[in-house]
Motif scaffolding. Structure first.
Motif, mmCIF file in Angstrom:
data_model
loop_
_atom_site.group_PDB
_atom_site.id
_atom_site.type_symbol
_atom_site.label_atom_id
_atom_site.label_comp_id
_atom_site.label_asym_id
_atom_site.label_seq_id
_atom_site.Cartn_x
_atom_site.Cartn_y
_atom_site.Cartn_z
ATOM 1 N N HIS A 161 0.876 -1.169 0.000
ATOM 2 C CA HIS A 161 0.000 0.000 0.000
ATOM 3 C C HIS A 161 0.917 1.224 0.000
ATOM 4 N N LEU A 162 1.116 1.814 -1.144
ATOM 5 C CA LEU A 162 2.123 2.861 -1.255
ATOM 6 C C LEU A 162 1.498 4.178 -1.695
ATOM 7 N N PHE A 163 1.734 5.227 -0.885
ATOM 8 C CA PHE A 163 1.268 6.565 -1.236
ATOM 9 C C PHE A 163 1.894 7.038 -2.543
ATOM 10 N N PHE A 164 1.191 7.920 -3.227
ATOM 11 C CA PHE A 164 1.809 8.644 -4.338
ATOM 12 C C PHE A 164 2.506 9.869 -3.761
ATOM 13 N N ALA A 165 3.800 9.953 -3.965
ATOM 14 C CA ALA A 165 4.593 11.088 -3.502
ATOM 15 C C ALA A 165 5.841 11.153 -4.374
ATOM 16 N N ASP A 166 6.686 12.141 -4.121
ATOM 17 C CA ASP A 166 7.867 12.315 -4.965
ATOM 18 C C ASP A 166 8.770 11.090 -4.932
ATOM 19 N N ASP A 167 9.089 10.589 -3.734
ATOM 20 C CA ASP A 167 10.004 9.459 -3.622
ATOM 21 C C ASP A 167 9.423 8.195 -4.236
ATOM 22 N N SER A 168 8.158 7.899 -3.941
ATOM 23 C CA SER A 168 7.565 6.675 -4.472
ATOM 24 C C SER A 168 7.460 6.733 -5.987
ATOM 25 N N ALA A 169 7.093 7.884 -6.531
ATOM 26 C CA ALA A 169 6.984 8.008 -7.987
ATOM 27 C C ALA A 169 8.344 7.851 -8.653
ATOM 28 N N MET A 170 9.392 8.437 -8.071
ATOM 29 C CA MET A 170 10.718 8.366 -8.686
ATOM 30 C C MET A 170 11.332 6.976 -8.540
#
Length: 261
Positions: free
Chosen positions: A82-91
């Motif tokens: 279950h992973l949030f969308f954020a800068d680190d996760s997107a990159m």
């Protein structure tokens, strides 16, 4: 972090019965909690070599940095969480094939309530299991959150699902998945699973129905409704009308953007 008690499954052993083609690219199965995460994961585990399945952790934002190996393009794996969308996760997941599983918020409220009251969930909301609340009071807590203990529904869906839309994810609705499992011999089911496997970079084998049937066996999932234990309340099969209106008030437009209205 909450603790989830799970009965072990035998799907790694079942997997070995089939010829498996290696993954060429990493795949991440992302989902809103309580949307059928284990069902989707267990099905797709039957199409990926066990050694390419990332079993170390159900990946979440709090420990993303410790599990970047799951997204290593030089050593492709299928992982889940279950992973949030954020800068680190997107990159970190740039170039990773991404599946996003969601559920109708109306039924999600019921699923979350059942799980919070079950013996399988242990966290900072143990008082809810005393049985002093009505079903309606508990459902309202699932919708609006529990102050300093559990986030509201709108935050969970916004960060885990809505913010990922339009970024190249393959969207899977829990209800459609379950519907096709009930009619696995039909052409619509064949198209659904062929599309899902293609989104994962997996060629559809001739024995796909047998694999799907094994992976979707509810006895293999410790979080399936009938496998939850210790429930102190009897939940309705459908969300009451008042709570449906509260969902629409708390998260206007949510069901529509997910394709439910």
């Amino acid at each position: 972090m909450p603790v989830i008690r799970m009965i072990p499954d035998t799907l790694n052993e079942e997997n070995l019965r089939f010829e498996q083609a290696p993954l060429r690219e990493p795949v991440f199965l992302n989902s809103v909690p309580k949307c059928g995460s284990h069902l989707l994961r267990n099905i797709l585990r039957m199409f990926v070599p066990v050694e390419q399945q990332y079993h170390a952790q159900f990946i979440q934002w709090a420990h993303l940095g410790r599990h970047l190996a799951a997204f290593d393009k030089g050593s492709p794996k299928m992982s889940w969480g279950h992973l949030f969308f954020a800068d680190d996760s997107a990159m970190e997941m740039a170039g990773v094939r991404k599946i996003l599983l969601v559920r109708d918020p109306y039924s999600w409220v019921l699923a979350r309530g059942r799980f919070f009251l079950s013996d399988e969930f242990q966290g900072n909301v143990e008082r809810l299991k005393e049985g002093s609340l009505s079903v309606e009071e508990l459902l309202n807590l699932m919708i609006f959150g529990i102050y300093q203990k559990a986030p509201p529904m709108v935050d969970i869906f916004t960060n885990n699902a809505v913010a990922w839309l339009g970024t190249g994810v393959h969207l899977v609705r829990y209800e459609e998945l379950v519907g096709h499992l009930k009619a696995l011999d039909g052409r619509p089911a064949e198209y659904f699973f062929a599309t899902l496997l293609d989104a994962c970079g997996i060629a559809m084998p001739a024995d796909w129905r047998e694999r799907v049937a094994i992976g979707s066996d509810r006895k293999q999932s410790g979080t399936a409704r009938e496998n939850l234990t210790g429930l102190s309340l009897q939940f309705p099969d459908a969300l009451p009308d008042t709570q449906k209106r509260l969902v629409d008030y708390a998260a206007p437009g949510l069901r529509a953007i997910l394709g439910y209205a």
